[in-house]
Design a protein around this motif. Structure first.
Motif, PDB file in Angstrom:
ATOM      1  N   ASP A 106      52.165  59.682  75.547  1.00 13.97           N
ATOM      2  CA  ASP A 106      51.591  60.307  76.731  1.00 13.97           C
ATOM      3  C   ASP A 106      50.214  60.786  76.297  1.00 13.97           C
ATOM      4  N   THR A 107      49.219  59.949  76.511  1.00 13.32           N
ATOM      5  CA  THR A 107      47.870  60.259  76.025  1.00 13.32           C
ATOM      6  C   THR A 107      47.178  61.337  76.845  1.00 13.32           C
ATOM      7  N   ILE A 108      47.790  61.730  77.947  1.00 14.66           N
ATOM      8  CA  ILE A 108      47.257  62.839  78.740  1.00 14.66           C
ATOM      9  C   ILE A 108      47.645  64.163  78.075  1.00 14.66           C
ATOM     10  N   THR A 109      48.949  64.327  77.846  1.00 17.91           N
ATOM     11  CA  THR A 109      49.462  65.554  77.243  1.00 17.91           C
ATOM     12  C   THR A 109      48.998  65.727  75.807  1.00 17.91           C
ATOM     13  N   HIS A 110      48.938  64.624  75.047  1.00 16.13           N
ATOM     14  CA  HIS A 110      48.665  64.701  73.610  1.00 16.13           C
ATOM     15  C   HIS A 110      47.254  64.271  73.235  1.00 16.13           C
ATOM     16  N   MET A 140      42.344  55.710  80.146  1.00 11.22           N
ATOM     17  CA  MET A 140      41.144  56.522  79.967  1.00 11.22           C
ATOM     18  C   MET A 140      41.389  57.683  79.004  1.00 11.22           C
ATOM     19  N   PRO A 141      42.507  58.396  79.102  1.00 14.53           N
ATOM     20  CA  PRO A 141      42.775  59.425  78.088  1.00 14.53           C
ATOM     21  C   PRO A 141      42.860  58.857  76.678  1.00 14.53           C
ATOM     22  N   ALA A 142      43.375  57.630  76.547  1.00 13.19           N
ATOM     23  CA  ALA A 142      43.396  56.988  75.227  1.00 13.19           C
ATOM     24  C   ALA A 142      41.978  56.743  74.730  1.00 13.19           C
ATOM     25  N   LYS A 143      41.134  56.256  75.619  1.00 12.64           N
ATOM     26  CA  LYS A 143      39.735  56.026  75.253  1.00 12.64           C
ATOM     27  C   LYS A 143      39.085  57.312  74.764  1.00 12.64           C
ATOM     28  N   LEU A 144      39.401  58.424  75.394  1.00 15.66           N
ATOM     29  CA  LEU A 144      38.779  59.699  75.050  1.00 15.66           C
ATOM     30  C   LEU A 144      39.239  60.243  73.700  1.00 15.66           C
ATOM     31  N   ARG A 149      41.791  50.836  69.144  1.00 12.84           N
ATOM     32  CA  ARG A 149      42.657  49.918  69.863  1.00 12.84           C
ATOM     33  C   ARG A 149      43.843  50.672  70.463  1.00 12.84           C
ATOM     34  N   VAL A 150      44.514  49.989  71.373  1.00 18.30           N
ATOM     35  CA  VAL A 150      45.832  50.429  71.823  1.00 18.30           C
ATOM     36  C   VAL A 150      46.798  49.278  71.593  1.00 18.30           C
ATOM     37  N   GLY A 183      36.367  49.070  76.522  1.00 15.55           N
ATOM     38  CA  GLY A 183      35.972  48.749  75.160  1.00 15.55           C
ATOM     39  C   GLY A 183      37.053  49.000  74.137  1.00 15.55           C
ATOM     40  N   LEU A 184      38.309  49.021  74.570  1.00 19.80           N
ATOM     41  CA  LEU A 184      39.434  49.213  73.666  1.00 19.80           C
ATOM     42  C   LEU A 184      39.975  47.864  73.204  1.00 19.80           C
TER      43      LEU A 184
END
Length: 238
Positions: A106-110, A140-144, A149-150, A183-184
């Motif tokens: 959960d890239t928003i919470t973490h 987008m939270p992952a990008k931040l 990469r994901v 760009g991921l």
């Protein structure tokens, strides 16, 4: 061309069943490279039920393709990464007692936790991939976080592939486009096999890497390890 990284956890599981060193995990990794694997993946867990931390140190001395270490970024894992400095660290949200990875971050919470970890890994020169579900809201939270990469969690795709493969792959195609726009870099893994791999790779032409372990080792029981690795490589070259 999508690269194949062979996850050798199941080789270690077989070795550990008897307590000696047969099969030899290091030798198998070298053989995988010789047979055409373009990377070696391991996922050490805290109970060392398959890959042991010493295995990771031993492998780091001999692996010449891309070495990818997966795991939950607790203190011991991070210390291991600092010592080994692999080409890639894949961050997964597994609790210590998980049998296998069963969801993405959960890239928003973490987001703040992951950003700090990514910064630390970048400081030692290691590329970072975050294990993620195929849901738009997490990208987008992952990008931040600053990740390079994901890695797409592909169990839902594999589970529904035989019922309707176009429907099964649709969420992955959608988020793959978003990843590219952001760009991921894009990796994928979990339950990929000789039946479903080619269609995924065809549907996501900019997929950079897949890591495959369980299915590949199971297939090797019938086809042999060298032949099996070549069979998986061919699925990615269609």
């Amino acid at each position: 061309m999508t690269k194949l990284s062979v996850n050798i956890n199941k080789i270690a599981t077989l070795r550990n069943a008897r307590g000696a060193n047969n099969p030899d995990v290091v030798k198998v990794a070298l053989d995988c490279e010789r047979f055409g694997s373009q990377g070696i993946t391991v996922h050490p867990r805290s109970d060392e039920r398959h890959i042991r931390y010493q295995d990771v140190l031993d492998l780091a001395q001999v692996v010449t393709t891309e070495f990818n270490i997966e795991g939950y970024p607790d203190q011991r894992f991070m210390q291991l990464i600092r010592e080994v400095r692999p080409a890639q660290a894949t961050l997964v949200p597994d609790p210590p007692d998980a049998i296998t990875s069963n969801t993405g971050w959960d890239t928003i919470t973490h987001q703040h936790l992951l950003r700090d970890i990514v910064d630390e890994l970048h400081a030692i020169g290691t590329r970072v991939s975050i294990f993620i579900n195929p849901e738009v809201k997490y990208f987008m939270p992952a990008k931040l976080t600053g990740t390079d990469r994901v890695e797409l969690y592909t169990e839902p795709y594999a589970a529904h592939y035989h019922q309707d493969r176009k429907k099964a792959v649709a969420p992955y195609v959608e988020v793959a486009k978003i990843a590219k726009e952001l760009g991921l870099g894009l990796n994928a893994g979990h339950d990929l096999d000789l039946h479903n791999l080619a269609f995924l790779a065809q549907s996501i032409p900019h997929l950079e890497e897949v890591s495959i372990g369980h299915a590949l080792v199971c297939d090797a029981l019938y086809y042999g390890l060298e032949n099996t690795i070549q069979m998986y490589r061919r699925q990615l070259e269609v």
